[in-house]
Design a protein around this motif. Structure first.
Motif, mmCIF file in Angstrom:
data_model
loop_
_atom_site.group_PDB
_atom_site.id
_atom_site.type_symbol
_atom_site.label_atom_id
_atom_site.label_comp_id
_atom_site.label_asym_id
_atom_site.label_seq_id
_atom_site.Cartn_x
_atom_site.Cartn_y
_atom_site.Cartn_z
ATOM 1 N N GLU A 232 0.831 -1.208 0.000
ATOM 2 C CA GLU A 232 0.000 0.000 0.000
ATOM 3 C C GLU A 232 0.867 1.260 0.000
ATOM 4 N N THR A 235 2.355 1.582 -3.406
ATOM 5 C CA THR A 235 1.296 2.016 -4.338
ATOM 6 C C THR A 235 1.089 3.521 -4.236
ATOM 7 N N ASN A 236 1.054 4.024 -3.009
ATOM 8 C CA ASN A 236 0.908 5.480 -2.828
ATOM 9 C C ASN A 236 2.064 6.228 -3.470
ATOM 10 N N LEU A 239 1.514 6.186 -7.203
ATOM 11 C CA LEU A 239 0.370 6.982 -7.656
ATOM 12 C C LEU A 239 0.518 8.473 -7.358
ATOM 13 N N PRO A 284 -9.917 7.104 -1.250
ATOM 14 C CA PRO A 284 -8.498 7.486 -1.239
ATOM 15 C C PRO A 284 -8.057 7.680 0.205
ATOM 16 N N GLY A 287 -5.536 3.140 1.733
ATOM 17 C CA GLY A 287 -4.309 2.354 1.704
ATOM 18 C C GLY A 287 -3.427 2.635 2.906
ATOM 19 N N ASP B 190 -3.658 -6.060 -7.564
ATOM 20 C CA ASP B 190 -3.141 -4.816 -6.993
ATOM 21 C C ASP B 190 -3.188 -3.728 -8.055
ATOM 22 N N LEU B 191 -2.338 -2.712 -7.923
ATOM 23 C CA LEU B 191 -2.349 -1.578 -8.841
ATOM 24 C C LEU B 191 -2.197 -2.014 -10.297
ATOM 25 N N GLY B 194 -5.941 -3.131 -11.358
ATOM 26 C CA GLY B 194 -7.161 -2.576 -10.784
ATOM 27 C C GLY B 194 -8.181 -2.191 -11.837
ATOM 28 N N GLU B 195 -7.727 -1.509 -12.894
ATOM 29 C CA GLU B 195 -8.663 -1.068 -13.932
ATOM 30 C C GLU B 195 -9.242 -2.280 -14.664
ATOM 31 N N VAL B 225 -6.334 -1.216 -3.876
ATOM 32 C CA VAL B 225 -6.760 -0.832 -5.236
ATOM 33 C C VAL B 225 -7.737 -1.872 -5.785
ATOM 34 N N ARG B 228 -11.069 -1.643 -4.041
ATOM 35 C CA ARG B 228 -11.859 -0.542 -4.597
ATOM 36 C C ARG B 228 -12.502 -0.959 -5.917
#
Lengths: 325, 274
Positions: A232, A235-236, A239, A284, A287, B190-191, B194-195, B225, B228
């Motif tokens: 997480e 990932t942050n 992103l 948002p 995470g 995961d990321l 996700g889409e 992710v 979500r």
């Protein structure tokens, strides 16, 4: 102000130095809750729990919960409190009334770790009908813990009165003022794993899991949680940070440490990742909330010229909380 | 072992599948596994590419490097190229598949590369060919592997691809398959996906008739992710009363789902593994 008339969270602190004082602070309070058919919870040491339950006739409606600070992690404790309150309110309970005896630790490191709990719950549990009275034995608690408790409760209760606490500090200010954890000597050594540009999160999970399981005594479940937290945070970074996102992992027999670094300025909100979310959405910020729940320590620091680093640490020693109920 | 090879024995290489790849190395490794599976089952393999092109030659070299005796397969009539110009014409896929089936006792598998398709046909025609292939896979003992670069699909193009291949995804970290009336998910969520996951779930919900069962036994990681995507991809379905059942995730994945509160969301149920 009469406590029974307050909506939302009423968070009180009470200090005592004799059993008679403890009785007068806790027993009428709990009995009143039972009389009003509220959910009544005792989260204290064994000896205090025994005193109070005996005084209340061992009423079978009393709920005995683990003492705060004895199991799990601070942010996980906030999550469990929220889940309990959601469950009770969904069941139609008008209020949860709790006497808690936090055990925040015997060392400055321990109570620095747990003190955000007492501060953050003021904001995290504000929407919920909880009347919480935190009791502190001035004979036994370290003076630093007593001073901390003075700053984290909006109300002080004595056997005769409840007053607005002039020493109360808002949660964000309290958390921001906490001392940062000192540098970890492990992080001065050569890392067991180093990725200069994280792109593949599955690969860093495999790498970190292998290091943690082979070089530390951190239990397998705690390693899985640590790797979740690391995912997480990375990932942050991917992103919201400025790349490349770097990773270093260190291992010692008693702990695993990971630094995730990017070249941005990170976040400045001291409460980031401390506040729970509504259960019907994944928002948002979720995470970082999960990351704080799933590692023992999470510190974030922006170093001038050195980017933004989030450090995660998990040790072998954190007692696991009871099964999710 | 590639990610795909871990799961293909469990999820198989049958049906209309979408191979999403990040690198050529990944693509060719997955392709080799798919070809080997077909040859081992005595199926006829039809590859839509010009055999004399660099891409065609690259495929032959890669298959050989992965231990496939491609020369023997070609000379024995079990592997053949078909030129994109011949395949991507009205009626082209049907003719080619029927011709291959006439000489194969065990079925046919066919693969196309997105780049070959886009050179031979417009975007609108590509989608029509995909739907033709989908219909052929229903009608005949045919499996099809459509190869796309993962970064080339996003937004509308990803949703369209997901809708057509919802039970046949082969991507670096996510595979899907049909299991009864439900959909099996396998991999690490995961990321990276996700889409894709949100698009797949949206498509699965459209076809679900009120109950969407997701087999989670092989979901070895599920992060925020992905959570979500799970919530948002099924939101409209659940708002309309649809029920989502998450079946038998592994212990850690189940723990994370519960910690995220997914099991307490409206119209979501979590069935523990045995």
């Amino acid at each position: 102000m009469v406590g029974s008339e307050v909506d939302g969270y009423l968070h009180e602190v009470a200090f005592y130095s004799a059993d008679a004082e403890l009785f007068s602070l806790a027993v009428p309070f709990l009995a009143d809750g039972l009389d009003r058919h509220e959910t009544v919870v005792i989260a204290c040491s064994e000896s205090v729990t025994a005193l109070l339950t005996d005084a209340l006739g061992r009423d079978e409606r009393l709920v005995v919960a683990p003492r705060i600070g004895t199991v799990g992690r601070p942010v996980e404790a906030i999550a469990r409190a929220q889940q309990m309150l959601l469950r009770e309110t969904a069941a139609g309970v008008s209020r949860v009334r709790l006497v808690g005896e936090p055990r925040l630790g015997a060392t400055s490191e321990e109570w620095t770790w747990w003190s955000p709990f007492e501060a953050v719950v003021n904001q995290a549990l504000a929407p919920y009908p909880l009347w919480g009275r935190c009791i502190y034995d001035t004979r036994r608690q370290p003076v630093q813990v007593l001073r901390m408790s003075e700053r984290t409760h909006p109300y002080v209760v004595t056997p005769d009165a409840r007053i607005v606490n002039p020493s109360y500090v808002e949660p964000a200010e309290f958390v921001r003022a906490l001392p940062a954890f000192g540098p970890d000597p492990l992080a001065q050594t050569t890392p067991a794993a180093h990725v200069t540009a994280v792109e593949d999160l599955a690969a860093i999970r495999r790498l970190t899991t292998a290091v943690a399981l082979s070089e530390t005594a951190v239990p397998e479940r705690a390693v899985a949680e640590f790797v979740f937290a690391l995912t997480e945070v990375a990932t942050n970074g991917l992103l919201h940070g400025v790349g490349p996102v770097g990773l270093r992992v260190w291992a010692a027999p008693d702990r695993v440490v990971a630094d995730v670094t990017d070249h941005g300025s990170g976040f400045d909100d001291p409460l980031a990742g401390y506040l729970p979310f509504a259960t019907e959405r994944i928002d948002p910020g979720h995470g970082l909330w999960m990351a704080r729940r799933f590692c023992d320590h999470l510190d974030a620091e922006c170093r001038p010229g050195g980017g933004f680093t989030v450090r995660l640490v998990t040790t072998q020693a954190t007692p696991a909380p009871p099964a999710m109920c | 072992m590639t990610f795909g090879e871990e799961f293909h024995t469990a999820l198989g290489w049958d049906g209309h599948q979408l191979l999403l790849h990040k690198t050529e190395t990944q693509r060719l490794a997955e392709l080799a596994a798919w070809v080997r599976d077909g040859l081992d089952r005595n199926e006829k393999v039809v590859y839509v590419q010009d055999s004399r092109s660099d891409e065609g030659f690259g495929v032959l070299v890669a298959l050989a490097e992965h231990g496939i005796d491609i020369e023997a397969a070609i000379s024995g009539g079990q592997f053949e190229f078909v030129a994109p110009g011949e395949f991507f014409t009205p009626g082209g896929p049907s003719r080619r598949v029927e011709r291959a089936l006439a000489t194969s006792g065990a079925g046919v598998r066919m693969s196309t590369e997105a780049c070959a398709m886009s050179r031979a046909a417009s975007a609108g025609m590509c989608e029509k060919f995909e739907r033709v292939v989908e219909e052929l896979c229903r009608r005949y003992p045919l499996s099809a592997l459509c190869q796309y670069e993962q970064q080339a699909l996003s937004g509308t193009s990803l949703r369209e691809a997901a809708e057509i291949h919802v039970a046949g995804i082969r991507s670096p970290q996510l595979h899907t398959a049909r299991e009864g009336a439900g959909l099996v998910l396998a991999g690490e969520l995961d990321l990276a996906n996700g889409e894709l996951l949100a698009a797949l779930l949206g498509a699965a919900c459209e076809a679900a008739n009120g109950h969407l069962v997701l087999g989670m036994r092989q979901v070895t990681f599920l992060g925020v992710v992905a959570a979500r995507a799970l919530v948002e991809g099924t939101q409209r379905f659940r708002d309309q009363g649809g029920q989502v059942m998450l079946v038998a995730p592994p212990a850690n994945t189940e723990w994370f789902l519960r910690a995220l509160g997914i099991d307490r969301m409206a119209h979501v149920a979590l069935e523990e593994g045995g």
